[in-house]
Design a protein around this motif. Sequence first.
Motif: not given
Length: 474
Positions: A359-384
Amino acid sequence: MSLGIRIFAVYFVFVGLASWFVLNTVMEEIRPGVRQSTEETLVDTANLLAEILRDDVSSGNLAQSQLPALLEAYGRRQPQANIWGLTKSQVNHRIYVTDAKGRVLLDSSGRAVGQDYSRWNDVYLTLRGDYGARSSREDPNNPESSVMYVAAPILDKEKIIGVVSVAKPNQTLQPYIDRSQKRLTWFAAGLLVLGLLVGALLSWWLSRSLGKLTRYAQAVSAGQRAEAPQLATGELGQLASAVEHMRVELEGKDYVERYVHTLTHELKSPLAAIRGAAELLAGEMSKAQRQRFVSNIQREAGRLQQLSERLLHLAQVEQRQGLEEREEVSMFLLLEELLHAQQSRISAADLKVEVVLDRALKLCGERFLLRQALANLLDNALDFTPQGGLIRFTGKRKEARIELCLFNQGQAIPEYALERLTERFYSLPRPSGGRKSTGLGLNFVQEVAGLHGGTLAISNVDGGVEVRLNLPSA
């Protein structure tokens, strides 16, 4: 003025000024350096004589000793010594001895016996127990007539009973100073010429290499056939390779052609489906059929909307030069939010999702872009991921970075497709139905990773596919 001439001019000025400064500094140091060395020799000589004279001065028999005759003979000697190309034909030391009151007892020149020298610095300081030395002009109007005097105490049981002074005219050192300065001047001139020759060759080589690149670029601009110049390895070689690569890209227009063709294909399919459904809806049909075609239109319209939105997001990311904001983003909370949004798809496919993250693992960056990127990865995982399959998120810290791994159970990615997965519009058929996506998701993820100074890697592993996203930690 050409670039080579400008570079050589700057180099010439720099080398010339540096040479003048160094030469001038060294020239100014030669004279004091030679005199310091001579003074050190005079100190040794004076102290040696002080030991030799001690007994005669202590007994008061200095005038009756053999020393006056020895000094007279010493003054007549002609060494004829060849010292680094200069001949020394006579001795130049003057030696005089005083008693404890500073009165001259003995003088090798024979002109100061009986005089009071107690006020001269060499005698005065030595009688006080200090280091005695002075430099005095023989002719007050001639600065070149200065003579260096160095004295040493004559001791009898730690008591100063007299002083012996050794003198040497500075004028006798001038030939050695002149010789050193002359040799140094020639040596510096040779180095300067050599340096300028090297600078000229370097400027010529650089100008020649840049000229080849310029002529090559001009030929390419004119549409002529031209071979890339063969330059040595290094920055110029890399520049030549980059220009050649740019020429190939511009001539082939691969990027633009592939972009337009694939985009046209992606738009043509949903537009044809919408148009066909609309034409059928204009005729008579049952309510169930009408609902089916309306659903088709809605689905294809959603696909067009998704394509346009992803293209917009991708274009915005590609045009960016950096992040607009940086903040600490909790990996666990971000994934929890995304999984909650996709819970209906996860439940419908009876998928098992594992999240092994601190839970303490944190990234340094722009939250919106990181959320969009992880959402795309999750979409791909769900599709395949097949029905009842496994999706697993893991994360670990590596020094100042975090590596997020997303594993999804399923078929391996074909080898031919692995290197193309992040290409714009490239997509593989989904296992359920065989349809393809917009082909923009992974390209978007790669762009986001690059903006954050990270990397994206996709590989086949035992039992499925693993995506590794490496990003800086907070």
